[in-house]
Design a protein around this motif. Sequence first.
Motif, PDB file in Angstrom:
ATOM      1  N   ILE A 201       0.765  -1.277  -0.082  1.00 37.25           N
ATOM      2  CA  ILE A 201       0.046  -0.157  -0.162  1.00 37.25           C
ATOM      3  C   ILE A 201       0.898   1.268   0.003  1.00 37.25           C
ATOM      4  N   ILE A 202       1.972   1.338   0.873  1.00 36.40           N
ATOM      5  CA  ILE A 202       2.714   2.338   0.897  1.00 36.40           C
ATOM      6  C   ILE A 202       3.523   2.574  -0.345  1.00 36.40           C
ATOM      7  N   ALA A 203       4.151   1.615  -1.008  1.00 35.45           N
ATOM      8  CA  ALA A 203       4.729   1.564  -2.138  1.00 35.45           C
ATOM      9  C   ALA A 203       3.819   2.223  -3.555  1.00 35.45           C
ATOM     10  N   ALA A 204       2.569   1.621  -3.231  1.00 43.58           N
ATOM     11  CA  ALA A 204       1.583   1.980  -4.463  1.00 43.58           C
ATOM     12  C   ALA A 204       1.149   3.528  -4.213  1.00 43.58           C
TER      13      ALA A 204
ATOM     14  N   GLY B 173       5.883  -1.461  -9.585  1.00 41.50           N
ATOM     15  CA  GLY B 173       6.650  -3.067  -9.371  1.00 41.50           C
ATOM     16  C   GLY B 173       6.846  -3.290  -8.074  1.00 41.50           C
ATOM     17  N   ILE B 174       7.224  -2.582  -7.195  1.00 41.17           N
ATOM     18  CA  ILE B 174       7.632  -3.001  -5.683  1.00 41.17           C
ATOM     19  C   ILE B 174       6.086  -3.462  -5.163  1.00 41.17           C
ATOM     20  N   ALA B 175       5.233  -2.482  -5.649  1.00 42.81           N
ATOM     21  CA  ALA B 175       3.864  -2.700  -4.886  1.00 42.81           C
ATOM     22  C   ALA B 175       3.221  -3.937  -5.276  1.00 42.81           C
TER      23      ALA B 175
ATOM     24  N   ALA C 187       2.220  -7.108  -2.999  1.00 40.40           N
ATOM     25  CA  ALA C 187       1.002  -7.786  -2.958  1.00 40.40           C
ATOM     26  C   ALA C 187       0.940  -8.938  -3.451  1.00 40.40           C
ATOM     27  N   GLY C 188       1.823  -9.477  -4.273  1.00 39.00           N
ATOM     28  CA  GLY C 188       1.570 -11.051  -4.726  1.00 39.00           C
ATOM     29  C   GLY C 188       2.458 -11.755  -3.546  1.00 39.00           C
ATOM     30  N   ILE C 189       3.394 -11.370  -2.834  1.00 32.90           N
ATOM     31  CA  ILE C 189       3.950 -12.030  -1.674  1.00 32.90           C
ATOM     32  C   ILE C 189       2.887 -12.130  -0.547  1.00 32.90           C
TER      33      ILE C 189
END
Length: 51
Positions: free
Chosen positions: A13-16, A22-24, A28-30
Amino acid sequence: MLHYALVFLVIAIIAALLGFTGIAGAAAGIAKILFIVFLILAIIAFFRRAS
């Protein structure tokens, strides 16, 4: 396990919000994988204890 899923969800959420898509997406996948593993282990533990 659930704790780590929530940590990765917060990271996603913070990365988004900061624009790191890409990091988000990876976080989220992990988080999704860890949550599914948690659910499977919780169901197995429930049935082992119930029987």
